[in-house]
Motif scaffolding. Structure first.
Motif, PDB file in Angstrom:
ATOM      1  N   ASP A   4       1.082  -1.399   0.118  1.00 34.29           N
ATOM      2  CA  ASP A   4      -0.056   0.024   0.041  1.00 34.29           C
ATOM      3  C   ASP A   4       0.920   1.131   0.091  1.00 34.29           C
ATOM      4  O   ASP A   4       0.381   2.463   0.186  1.00 34.29           O
ATOM      5  N   HIS A   5       2.109   1.155  -0.254  1.00 37.66           N
ATOM      6  CA  HIS A   5       2.907   2.424  -0.064  1.00 37.66           C
ATOM      7  C   HIS A   5       2.930   3.113  -1.358  1.00 37.66           C
ATOM      8  O   HIS A   5       2.774   2.366  -2.548  1.00 37.66           O
ATOM      9  N   TYR A   6       3.290   4.355  -1.552  1.00 37.20           N
ATOM     10  CA  TYR A   6       3.384   5.217  -2.654  1.00 37.20           C
ATOM     11  C   TYR A   6       4.327   6.214  -2.474  1.00 37.20           C
ATOM     12  O   TYR A   6       4.878   6.559  -1.295  1.00 37.20           O
ATOM     13  N   LYS A   7       4.952   6.683  -3.489  1.00 38.02           N
ATOM     14  CA  LYS A   7       6.147   7.458  -3.594  1.00 38.02           C
ATOM     15  C   LYS A   7       5.613   8.852  -3.576  1.00 38.02           C
ATOM     16  O   LYS A   7       4.416   9.214  -4.119  1.00 38.02           O
ATOM     17  N   VAL A   8       6.057   9.794  -2.833  1.00 37.34           N
ATOM     18  CA  VAL A   8       5.703  11.345  -2.833  1.00 37.34           C
ATOM     19  C   VAL A   8       6.743  12.257  -3.320  1.00 37.34           C
ATOM     20  O   VAL A   8       7.831  11.993  -2.938  1.00 37.34           O
ATOM     21  N   SER A  25       6.002   1.657 -12.519  1.00 39.76           N
ATOM     22  CA  SER A  25       4.529   1.757 -12.756  1.00 39.76           C
ATOM     23  C   SER A  25       3.770   1.485 -11.574  1.00 39.76           C
ATOM     24  O   SER A  25       3.029   0.757 -11.377  1.00 39.76           O
ATOM     25  N   ARG A  26       4.103   2.352 -10.310  1.00 37.89           N
ATOM     26  CA  ARG A  26       3.472   2.524  -9.212  1.00 37.89           C
ATOM     27  C   ARG A  26       2.630   3.895  -9.096  1.00 37.89           C
ATOM     28  O   ARG A  26       3.680   4.855  -9.764  1.00 37.89           O
ATOM     29  N   PRO A  27       1.726   4.239  -8.511  1.00 40.07           N
ATOM     30  CA  PRO A  27       1.080   5.534  -8.569  1.00 40.07           C
ATOM     31  C   PRO A  27       2.243   6.456  -7.792  1.00 40.07           C
ATOM     32  O   PRO A  27       2.747   6.033  -6.891  1.00 40.07           O
ATOM     33  N   VAL A  28       2.088   7.700  -7.963  1.00 41.41           N
ATOM     34  CA  VAL A  28       2.832   8.571  -7.456  1.00 41.41           C
ATOM     35  C   VAL A  28       2.158   9.897  -7.247  1.00 41.41           C
ATOM     36  O   VAL A  28       1.516  10.396  -8.079  1.00 41.41           O
ATOM     37  N   LEU A  29       2.327  10.547  -5.905  1.00 38.08           N
ATOM     38  CA  LEU A  29       1.778  11.715  -5.650  1.00 38.08           C
ATOM     39  C   LEU A  29       2.733  12.760  -5.781  1.00 38.08           C
ATOM     40  O   LEU A  29       3.870  12.625  -5.096  1.00 38.08           O
ATOM     41  N   ILE A 255      -4.945   7.334  -1.744  1.00 36.17           N
ATOM     42  CA  ILE A 255      -4.076   8.487  -2.043  1.00 36.17           C
ATOM     43  C   ILE A 255      -5.243   9.716  -2.077  1.00 36.17           C
ATOM     44  O   ILE A 255      -5.886   9.442  -2.960  1.00 36.17           O
ATOM     45  N   THR A 256      -4.853  10.716  -1.278  1.00 32.90           N
ATOM     46  CA  THR A 256      -5.929  11.860  -1.494  1.00 32.90           C
ATOM     47  C   THR A 256      -5.075  12.951  -2.021  1.00 32.90           C
ATOM     48  O   THR A 256      -3.909  13.333  -1.704  1.00 32.90           O
ATOM     49  N   VAL A 257      -5.664  13.246  -3.214  1.00 39.91           N
ATOM     50  CA  VAL A 257      -4.866  14.388  -3.928  1.00 39.91           C
ATOM     51  C   VAL A 257      -5.481  15.846  -3.507  1.00 39.91           C
ATOM     52  O   VAL A 257      -6.417  16.206  -3.886  1.00 39.91           O
ATOM     53  N   GLU A 258      -5.014  16.859  -2.927  1.00 42.62           N
ATOM     54  CA  GLU A 258      -5.396  18.082  -2.641  1.00 42.62           C
ATOM     55  C   GLU A 258      -5.201  18.868  -3.809  1.00 42.62           C
ATOM     56  O   GLU A 258      -4.344  18.816  -4.676  1.00 42.62           O
ATOM     57  N   ALA A 259      -5.855  20.233  -3.647  1.00 45.28           N
ATOM     58  CA  ALA A 259      -5.753  21.237  -4.641  1.00 45.28           C
ATOM     59  C   ALA A 259      -4.245  21.373  -4.818  1.00 45.28           C
ATOM     60  O   ALA A 259      -3.834  21.831  -3.742  1.00 45.28           O
ATOM     61  N   GLY A 260      -3.676  21.656  -6.130  1.00 42.69           N
ATOM     62  CA  GLY A 260      -2.598  22.070  -6.370  1.00 42.69           C
ATOM     63  C   GLY A 260      -1.601  20.848  -6.249  1.00 42.69           C
ATOM     64  O   GLY A 260      -0.538  21.035  -6.735  1.00 42.69           O
ATOM     65  N   GLN A 261      -2.104  19.632  -6.013  1.00 42.42           N
ATOM     66  CA  GLN A 261      -1.231  18.290  -6.215  1.00 42.42           C
ATOM     67  C   GLN A 261      -1.490  17.537  -7.480  1.00 42.42           C
ATOM     68  O   GLN A 261      -2.657  17.781  -7.766  1.00 42.42           O
ATOM     69  N   THR A 262      -0.790  16.608  -7.838  1.00 37.85           N
ATOM     70  CA  THR A 262      -0.905  15.966  -9.098  1.00 37.85           C
ATOM     71  C   THR A 262      -0.612  14.316  -8.749  1.00 37.85           C
ATOM     72  O   THR A 262       0.078  13.963  -7.838  1.00 37.85           O
ATOM     73  N   LEU A 263      -1.405  13.660  -9.155  1.00 33.83           N
ATOM     74  CA  LEU A 263      -1.243  12.250  -9.169  1.00 33.83           C
ATOM     75  C   LEU A 263      -0.863  11.430 -10.570  1.00 33.83           C
ATOM     76  O   LEU A 263      -1.448  11.720 -11.527  1.00 33.83           O
ATOM     77  N   TYR A 264       0.265  10.783 -10.572  1.00 34.39           N
ATOM     78  CA  TYR A 264       0.585   9.797 -11.747  1.00 34.39           C
ATOM     79  C   TYR A 264      -0.057   8.516 -11.410  1.00 34.39           C
ATOM     80  O   TYR A 264       0.377   7.876 -10.363  1.00 34.39           O
ATOM     81  N   LEU A 265      -1.174   8.318 -12.223  1.00 30.49           N
ATOM     82  CA  LEU A 265      -1.755   7.102 -12.197  1.00 30.49           C
ATOM     83  C   LEU A 265      -1.245   6.037 -13.206  1.00 30.49           C
ATOM     84  O   LEU A 265      -1.672   6.349 -14.561  1.00 30.49           O
TER      85      LEU A 265
END
Lengths: 324, 324
Positions: A4-8, A25-29, A255-265
């Motif tokens: 359940d880890h992800y890179k920030v 190929s893992r999600p990145v915040l 993963i919660t993406v707040e305003a001003g943030q970007t998710l790589y899915l």
């Protein structure tokens, strides 16, 4: 690939750094976004730019568009009722819905490249070859056409760039896309529940008959109309709410993406998306879809997992279901 | 991933271009090399630098070291006899072998990082932690320690850098490595016959008892001695000569790398290698091994294919067989 880890990342990566992430190929915040000024996506700014132009708005009784719903004893893949309205009328309805107990849920989710389409990046096309203008073309001065580090890494422009406007009542049912998805929130927040392609088995995909919400006559409430052709079925996960009823033995990445943030899915990842309102009762986001590399081991791996799904339609692009 | 085509680049790629190629994971022939001056690899230059230092030379009767050989009714994985000699004596033997009908085949193939090892790139290690010096350390002024665009793309230095010196009598039996391999020929030519990881089934890998060529006494001819421990077996392809006896229904990629050219050989690709002499009867090459990305879909895919092989040892790094 599991866990359940992800890179920030504190800031936007270089093309090289991003390409490495694509192949892990893992999600990145990413705690930044390609958008210059979030303020440019205020109601006032959107209204001023869109004027009286009409836009397609998806409407459902439940906020569950392109989702499995139970109706008259049956289960259907329910597509929303789409009606044309102005940005003004749309935003007003969302604003009042936040206070009153509105009956219908509205969502601007016309993700056919509603700001930019692949054709917009192809100078060779002459006018006749171009599709009709994107409905939100007038917002192009505030929506970046490309994410520079992604375009450079993948050596191609986006396939589609979309703006999304809705509120916390809208939920995106879990699904996977064959695209690299770069997703920026500009107002409110989005809550992603993600599963890797290797956990496709937990999606328990089945074939569902299509249905669509329709309005019998102006002013009447929406009713769900099953598609005439009962053989017109679409493969879709029967996992309706992974947050309330999580699949056993599977490990989502939340993963919660707040305003001003970007998710790589990454392409092929299953995603279920909820949203939170900003102070005006809205959630606004932009996503850039890039074609994934259709050769090499990553594509083979996704194709292999796709094949395992039986109907082999995991990433079918024929089904035109609107889903972010 | 299959098909016999391969990409040819006129010049060395950028880090970004190379990383894209890594993830497409097909072999690429580059018509340039990271080596500044090929002339620096002449016999004279090598002799002048190496002086009287002794080096490990692999010797076999057949030129087939680390290969399946038939002996006394049995099949064995035959490792070469390794003897110490000077660069001078070694090069003289190769030179004369080209004219006379020499009885033994010599190959400088001590690929334990015989020019640079991973530890050489780690400033944190203190002297005590460092392995013995690389045998060809004195050639470091002519062998580039890294391939800049690869180090930048993979964000790491090489795991091993090796020089190879042999002649057309030496053949490398087909095998796969868990490394990204960047292979530059500086004298003569190398002829690669390549199969993608997806064609592992055609390798028909079996477990072979180990054997080693030994010289009973100085001056005596080499004899093959099976390993005392008959249980000490190694998984190896039974596909002995894919050029003479190609597997049915499989599609090799055949690439000849001339002096001054470079091959990118992706991790997990099966390779069988023959060589051609230059005018002095020798073939000289350098290779840079980089660790592959051990996470993400590409690694999963190779692991999956590896698993399919049954004994799951396709990329075992324990077997210390010397193979380029």
């Amino acid at each position: 690939m599991n866990g359940d880890h992800y890179k920030v990342l504190d800031r936007l990566p270089s093309a090289l750094e991003f390409l490495r992430l694509v192949h892990i190929s893992r999600p990145v915040l990413i705690l930044e976004s390609p958008v210059n000024e979030l303020a440019q996506f205020s109601d006032e700014s959107l209204l001023q730019r869109m004027g009286q132009n009409e836009i397609s708005i998806a409407k459902t009784p439940s906020g569950r568009a392109d989702a499995i719903v139970y109706s008259e004893g049956g289960e259907y893949f329910a597509e929303p009722c789409t009606e044309m309205t102005t940005m003004q009328a749309f935003l007003n309805e969302l604003t009042s819905a936040a206070d009153t107990d509105a009956s219908e849920v509205l969502y601007l989710q016309s993700q056919d490249g509603n700001v930019y389409r692949a054709e917009d990046f192809n100078e060779d096309l002459d006018k006749s070859e171009r599709p009709r203008d994107s409905e939100l073309k007038l917002l192009r001065d505030i929506v970046p056409p490309q994410v520079p580090f992604v375009t450079e890494a993948l050596d191609q422009p986006p396939d589609a760039v979309n703006l999304w406007i809705g509120d916390e009542r809208s939920v995106t049912s879990i699904h996977a896309d064959p695209y690299e998805n770069v997703y920026t929130v500009v107002r409110g927040a989005k809550h992603f529940t993600l599963y890797p392609p290797t956990e496709s088995c937990f999606m328990e995909r089945r074939l569902y008959r299509r249905a669509e919400y329709q309005r019998p006559r102006p002013g009447a409430p929406l009713v769900l109309r099953p598609n005439e052709n009962s053989d017109d079925k679409i493969p879709w996960p029967s996992l309706v709410d992974p947050d309330q009823v999580p699949p056993l033995e599977s490990m989502p990445v939340r993963i919660t993406v707040e305003a001003g943030q970007t998710l790589y899915l990454p392409a092929g990842w299953w995603h279920y998306v909820r949203q939170s309102n900003d102070h005006t009762g809205k959630c606004v986001a932009i996503n850039w879809w890039y074609d994934m590399e259709m050769q090499g081991s990553r594509w083979l791996w996704l194709s292999f997992l796709k094949g395992e799904l039986g109907d082999g339609e995991a990433f079918s692009e024929e089904d035109d279901s609107d889903t972010d």
